[in-house]
Design a protein around this motif. Sequence first.
Motif, PDB file in Angstrom:
ATOM      1  N   VAL A 161      -5.902  -0.557   0.443  1.00  0.00           N
ATOM      2  CA  VAL A 161      -5.459   0.711  -0.146  1.00  0.00           C
ATOM      3  C   VAL A 161      -6.343   1.860   0.329  1.00  0.00           C
ATOM      4  CG1 VAL A 161      -5.184   1.967  -2.325  1.00  0.00           C
ATOM      5  CG2 VAL A 161      -4.323  -0.371  -2.115  1.00  0.00           C
ATOM      6  N   SER A 162      -7.631   1.621   0.452  1.00  0.00           N
ATOM      7  CA  SER A 162      -8.517   2.663   0.983  1.00  0.00           C
ATOM      8  C   SER A 162      -8.161   2.997   2.430  1.00  0.00           C
ATOM      9  CB  SER A 162      -9.979   2.204   0.910  1.00  0.00           C
ATOM     10  OG  SER A 162     -10.465   2.257  -0.413  1.00  0.00           O
ATOM     11  N   ILE A 163      -7.873   1.986   3.216  1.00  0.00           N
ATOM     12  CA  ILE A 163      -7.485   2.208   4.617  1.00  0.00           C
ATOM     13  C   ILE A 163      -6.193   3.029   4.676  1.00  0.00           C
ATOM     14  CG2 ILE A 163      -6.717   1.076   6.745  1.00  0.00           C
ATOM     15  CD1 ILE A 163      -8.618  -1.260   5.972  1.00  0.00           C
ATOM     16  N   ALA A 164      -5.241   2.693   3.806  1.00  0.00           N
ATOM     17  CA  ALA A 164      -3.973   3.428   3.773  1.00  0.00           C
ATOM     18  C   ALA A 164      -4.193   4.878   3.350  1.00  0.00           C
ATOM     19  CB  ALA A 164      -2.997   2.737   2.820  1.00  0.00           C
ATOM     20  N   ALA A 165      -5.058   5.089   2.358  1.00  0.00           N
ATOM     21  CA  ALA A 165      -5.334   6.459   1.910  1.00  0.00           C
ATOM     22  C   ALA A 165      -6.028   7.257   3.002  1.00  0.00           C
ATOM     23  CB  ALA A 165      -6.201   6.414   0.653  1.00  0.00           C
ATOM     24  N   ALA A 166      -6.899   6.600   3.758  1.00  0.00           N
ATOM     25  CA  ALA A 166      -7.568   7.280   4.871  1.00  0.00           C
ATOM     26  C   ALA A 166      -6.570   7.643   5.954  1.00  0.00           C
ATOM     27  CB  ALA A 166      -8.664   6.378   5.442  1.00  0.00           C
ATOM     28  N   GLU A 167      -5.653   6.741   6.252  1.00  0.00           N
ATOM     29  CA  GLU A 167      -4.648   6.996   7.275  1.00  0.00           C
ATOM     30  C   GLU A 167      -3.756   8.171   6.891  1.00  0.00           C
ATOM     31  OE1 GLU A 167      -1.969   4.086   9.950  1.00  0.00           O
ATOM     32  OE2 GLU A 167      -1.313   4.213   7.867  1.00  0.00           O
ATOM     33  N   ASN A 168      -3.527   8.321   5.582  1.00  0.00           N
ATOM     34  CA  ASN A 168      -2.689   9.414   5.092  1.00  0.00           C
ATOM     35  C   ASN A 168      -3.486  10.663   4.724  1.00  0.00           C
ATOM     36  OD1 ASN A 168       0.397   8.549   4.522  1.00  0.00           O
ATOM     37  ND2 ASN A 168      -0.937   6.752   4.411  1.00  0.00           N
ATOM     38  N   ARG A 169      -4.776  10.648   4.986  1.00  0.00           N
ATOM     39  CA  ARG A 169      -5.664  11.809   4.789  1.00  0.00           C
ATOM     40  C   ARG A 169      -5.597  12.348   3.363  1.00  0.00           C
ATOM     41  NH1 ARG A 169      -4.538  14.966  10.576  1.00  0.00           N
ATOM     42  NH2 ARG A 169      -5.114  13.192  11.898  1.00  0.00           N
ATOM     43  N   MET A 170      -5.606  11.427   2.417  1.00  0.00           N
ATOM     44  CA  MET A 170      -5.542  11.819   1.014  1.00  0.00           C
ATOM     45  C   MET A 170      -6.920  12.202   0.475  1.00  0.00           C
ATOM     46  SD  MET A 170      -2.827   8.853  -0.107  1.00  0.00           S
ATOM     47  CE  MET A 170      -2.286   9.505  -1.678  1.00  0.00           C
ATOM     48  N   THR A 171      -7.969  11.684   1.089  1.00  0.00           N
ATOM     49  CA  THR A 171      -9.335  11.998   0.715  1.00  0.00           C
ATOM     50  C   THR A 171     -10.247  11.698   1.894  1.00  0.00           C
ATOM     51  OG1 THR A 171     -11.132  11.519  -0.842  1.00  0.00           O
ATOM     52  CG2 THR A 171      -9.699   9.690  -0.251  1.00  0.00           C
ATOM     53  N   ALA A 190       0.815  -1.219   0.000  1.00  0.00           N
ATOM     54  CA  ALA A 190       0.000   0.000   0.000  1.00  0.00           C
ATOM     55  C   ALA A 190       0.848   1.269   0.000  1.00  0.00           C
ATOM     56  CB  ALA A 190      -0.956  -0.002   1.186  1.00  0.00           C
ATOM     57  N   SER A 191       1.909   1.283   0.804  1.00  0.00           N
ATOM     58  CA  SER A 191       2.731   2.495   0.880  1.00  0.00           C
ATOM     59  C   SER A 191       3.377   2.807  -0.468  1.00  0.00           C
ATOM     60  CB  SER A 191       3.804   2.355   1.957  1.00  0.00           C
ATOM     61  OG  SER A 191       4.675   1.276   1.673  1.00  0.00           O
ATOM     62  N   SER A 201     -12.334   4.674  13.178  1.00  0.00           N
ATOM     63  CA  SER A 201     -12.075   6.087  13.479  1.00  0.00           C
ATOM     64  C   SER A 201     -11.592   6.851  12.257  1.00  0.00           C
ATOM     65  CB  SER A 201     -11.040   6.211  14.606  1.00  0.00           C
ATOM     66  OG  SER A 201      -9.754   5.781  14.180  1.00  0.00           O
ATOM     67  N   LEU A 202     -10.930   6.142  11.337  1.00  0.00           N
ATOM     68  CA  LEU A 202     -10.417   6.779  10.121  1.00  0.00           C
ATOM     69  C   LEU A 202     -11.490   6.964   9.053  1.00  0.00           C
ATOM     70  CD1 LEU A 202      -7.066   4.786   9.678  1.00  0.00           C
ATOM     71  CD2 LEU A 202      -7.261   7.210  10.258  1.00  0.00           C
ATOM     72  N   MET A 203     -12.487   6.050   9.011  1.00  0.00           N
ATOM     73  CA  MET A 203     -13.342   5.976   7.829  1.00  0.00           C
ATOM     74  C   MET A 203     -14.844   6.104   8.090  1.00  0.00           C
ATOM     75  SD  MET A 203     -11.284   3.003   5.726  1.00  0.00           S
ATOM     76  CE  MET A 203     -11.931   3.513   4.141  1.00  0.00           C
ATOM     77  N   LYS A 204     -15.268   6.063   9.328  1.00  0.00           N
ATOM     78  CA  LYS A 204     -16.711   6.104   9.605  1.00  0.00           C
ATOM     79  C   LYS A 204     -17.333   7.379   9.056  1.00  0.00           C
ATOM     80  CE  LYS A 204     -20.067   5.233  13.279  1.00  0.00           C
ATOM     81  NZ  LYS A 204     -20.238   4.907  14.725  1.00  0.00           N
ATOM     82  N   GLY A 205     -18.449   7.214   8.356  1.00  0.00           N
ATOM     83  CA  GLY A 205     -19.146   8.357   7.782  1.00  0.00           C
ATOM     84  C   GLY A 205     -18.575   8.841   6.466  1.00  0.00           C
ATOM     85  N   LYS A 206     -17.574   8.142   5.946  1.00  0.00           N
ATOM     86  CA  LYS A 206     -16.903   8.597   4.721  1.00  0.00           C
ATOM     87  C   LYS A 206     -17.018   7.603   3.570  1.00  0.00           C
ATOM     88  CE  LYS A 206     -13.334  10.893   7.537  1.00  0.00           C
ATOM     89  NZ  LYS A 206     -11.884  10.946   7.844  1.00  0.00           N
TER      90      LYS A 206
END
Length: 297
Positions: free
Chosen positions: A43-53, A19-20, A163-168
């Motif tokens: 990949v979505s989890i990684a993008a969320a962790e990096n606040r890309m979207t 993912a990185s 915590s990273l993705m709820k509601g998104k």
Amino acid sequence: MRGKLPHIVQYQGSKRKLASQILQYMPKKFERLVEPFAGTAAVSIAAAENRMTNSFYINDLNEPLIGILEMAINKPKILVERYRELWNRQFKYKTNHVQHFYDVREQFNNGDNAPEKMLYLLARCVKGSVRYSKEGKFNQSPDKRRHGTNPDTLEKNVYVISSLMKGKVEFASKDYKKIFTDVKTGDLVYMDPPYQGVSDKKDNRYYSGIAFEEFVNALETLNEKGVDYLISYDGQCGEREYGESLPAKLGCKKILLNAGLSSQSVLLGKKSTTLEALYISSKLIPFFHKKSYQLYL
């Protein structure tokens, strides 16, 4: 990305370890990440962790997998509690605890495909590797050396992901071509299709395979819509190549990412490196062609 990427469960084919590297070929910010073949959505989890979207569209034709993701993100407490109860139940089988796995698998195959049951089967089966029969039944065996992911470990990861993705996140379980009709300019589509099973013959490692020409034609529609995309597709290990390369007419750049030593080759004493291909759509190429630390074709 800090430390290890949180994940719900071990899943063969997951891009968690890559993912990185994959994220380095994405814009730093974009409107929405779309995964038509999400699997466990590493990949979505990684993008969320990096606040890309702050917007995700997660799809997989395997509906029970989507059920796990949706509950993990939106209702983590319920998923953990139900999984914990199911996981603990195996220890009540005093003489043969693997029978619990077979009992759950039978219930699942008979239509009781609750998210916690799919999760338990993934956590307990051999190498996190899903196998399906010709009838679409989950038929992988249990790993008799281990009991599956400990609920305490699961809980930590699930709450971080939530915590990273709820509601998104918008969730779906559709054919990938229907997802292609939903995407629009500004979306970034990441695809990890079942490339080893990309043929007219179904591969039992995947819930469903896809036909090569059909996939190529569908990608041309993304080009016509002006939608940017990245695809993990074919690859190689040592001298052996896997899968058919995507045609040049798509205008993509093919990059080989280092996925590390093949565990199978190590067992055979060969120590061959696995390289996985990443295709980058044409409009993304100018932004990333100077990244010299990867292998280019």
